[in-house]
Scaffold this motif. Structure first.
Motif: not given
Length: 207
Positions: A86-90, A94-99
């Motif tokens: 999850v940390e890498n996606l953020f 690739k991951m929105p801040e809200v997600d």
């Protein structure tokens, strides 16, 4: 008990009341446990893609009476799902801040309310270069497009979490096994430490 794959992601449910209902559990020592469940020792094997996690799990399965073993050994954990993937996606955008915020909130709730404690983390420390070479050798269709940059990012997060221990809390003692060698040498090192793995203690141990 052998769990071939750890938790890749946890469900996002609309409210803590629904989550508690889904768990169908009772409180024990301040945390939720399944009704009548007996807490066994939990060993998590962590490491980069192609670090040898499945190989170690298969060796454990062949050398241990899984049905009688008072432990569960699993590949990865909810902790690495959050702290690594999850940390890498953020971090990579690739991951929105809200997600990211929602996942973080649910992760914190789970950690605070459900007993998912880990007794030992076995970290197969492998260089990104070794992992990349193994990916090319085993030539799995779903891994053909994994770039070196991704392996480097995952390696960096593992090192910050389990070696430097500067970014995220470490939930258990860490047994570090250097896994840049060929698989036979990794298995030998795993075998040398099998007694420690079967009886996890409370002191960090590095090889």
């Amino acid at each position: 008990m052998l769990v071939p794959r750890g938790l890749r992601m946890w469900p996002l449910l609309a409210g803590s009341r629904r989550l508690q209902q889904a768990v169908g559990s009772q409180r024990s020592a301040g945390k939720l446990l399944k009704s009548g469940a007996k807490k066994n020792a939990v060993i998590c094997i962590e490491g980069n893609i192609a670090s040898g996690k499945t190989t170690c799990l298969e060796y454990f399965a062949k050398t241990t009476n899984i049905e009688l073993s008072p432990m569960r050994m699993m590949e990865r954990s909810i902790y690495s799902a959050k702290y690594i993937f999850v940390e890498n996606l953020f971090q990579s955008g690739k991951m929105p801040e809200v997600d990211y915020a929602v996942l973080t909130e649910w992760f914190d709730w789970i950690i605070g309310n459900i007993d998912i404690s880990v007794d030992l983390i076995v970290y197969l420390q492998t260089s990104p270069e070794t992992c990349y070479r193994r990916l090319k050798t085993r030539c799995r269709e779903e891994e053909k497009t994994i770039p070196m940059e991704y392996l480097e990012a995952i390696h960096h997060l593992h090192e910050e979490w389990l070696i430097k221990q500067t970014r995220f809390p470490v939930p258990a003692p860490v047994l570090v096994i250097e896994a840049d060698n060929d698989m036979q040498k990794i298995i030998k090192k795993f075998e040398e430490n099998l007694a420690r793995i079967r009886t996890p203690c409370n002191a960090r141990h590095c090889l």
